[in-house]
Design an enzyme around this catalytic site. Sequence first.
Site, PDB file in Angstrom:
ATOM      1  CB  SER A 148      -0.910   0.003   1.233  1.00  0.00           C
ATOM      2  OG  SER A 148      -1.530   1.264   1.404  1.00  0.00           O
ATOM      3  CE1 TYR A 161      -2.608  -2.764   4.881  1.00  0.00           C
ATOM      4  CE2 TYR A 161      -3.069  -0.413   4.678  1.00  0.00           C
ATOM      5  CZ  TYR A 161      -2.912  -1.654   4.101  1.00  0.00           C
ATOM      6  OH  TYR A 161      -3.069  -1.805   2.748  1.00  0.00           O
TER       7      TYR A 161
END
Length: 255
Positions: A148, A161
């Site tokens: 990401s 995350y």
Amino acid sequence: MTMFDLSGKHALVTGATGPLQRALAVGLAEAGADVSLTTATTETAEEVQANSILNECWSIGRRGEALTLDLADEAAVEEAVAGLEERIGAISILVNASHAAVVKPFVEMAEDELGLFDRNVRRVLIPTRVVGKRMLERGQGRVVNIASILGDRGVPNCAVYSATQGAIVGFTKSLGIEWIRQGVTVNALGIGFYEDVPGPQQDPALREILEKYIPVRRLGQASDLQGAVVYLASDEARFVDSEVLVVDGAISVHA
């Protein structure tokens, strides 16, 4: 000559359990590659998803298998890869697609939720080491990691995350330099905010904000990644290494 032709190659997509992974696998199959898949864990729900994705690749006329496998178990991965290469063929493309997100304030995260590092990092490192050894022996291979854009950008409630994604970016850049002279490239696809992919965009209020902020005025669709993964997996990308190819609708460069 047809550019970006993957005919005769065998791709392994790990953690193939959702729409994103389906698009990656099908895109490789449509480009000519035989495609095999693994789950990230031994959960039944993941097995069902992986087999569904495999069926779609089969319908295109490709060979391959779906393996129910805990990617955190290196001995199991070693055994599975050895058998897979014997039955289907040498793996020349590895796509590490095991990807999950937990979106909540850091101080509220339960201890078991910190296991996100196992899902997003350990379950990438182990398959890369197992398959990578074989690629290095053959002097050719393509590794593509999914990471990401939050690996180097801050978003509230995504601290853990984001940390896992930063780890994948650093891993990609260093390993690519380590392996390139032996014929194996290591790159990553930098994904932004996508439909049906775990992340902060699943919050309805934030989704509305993102759809206005992303320059193309929509979330990404899994199919938006297909051309990029085929390129990085192809012979035409032989001079591309240790890079993060960002496919995010230009949100990461938006002021």
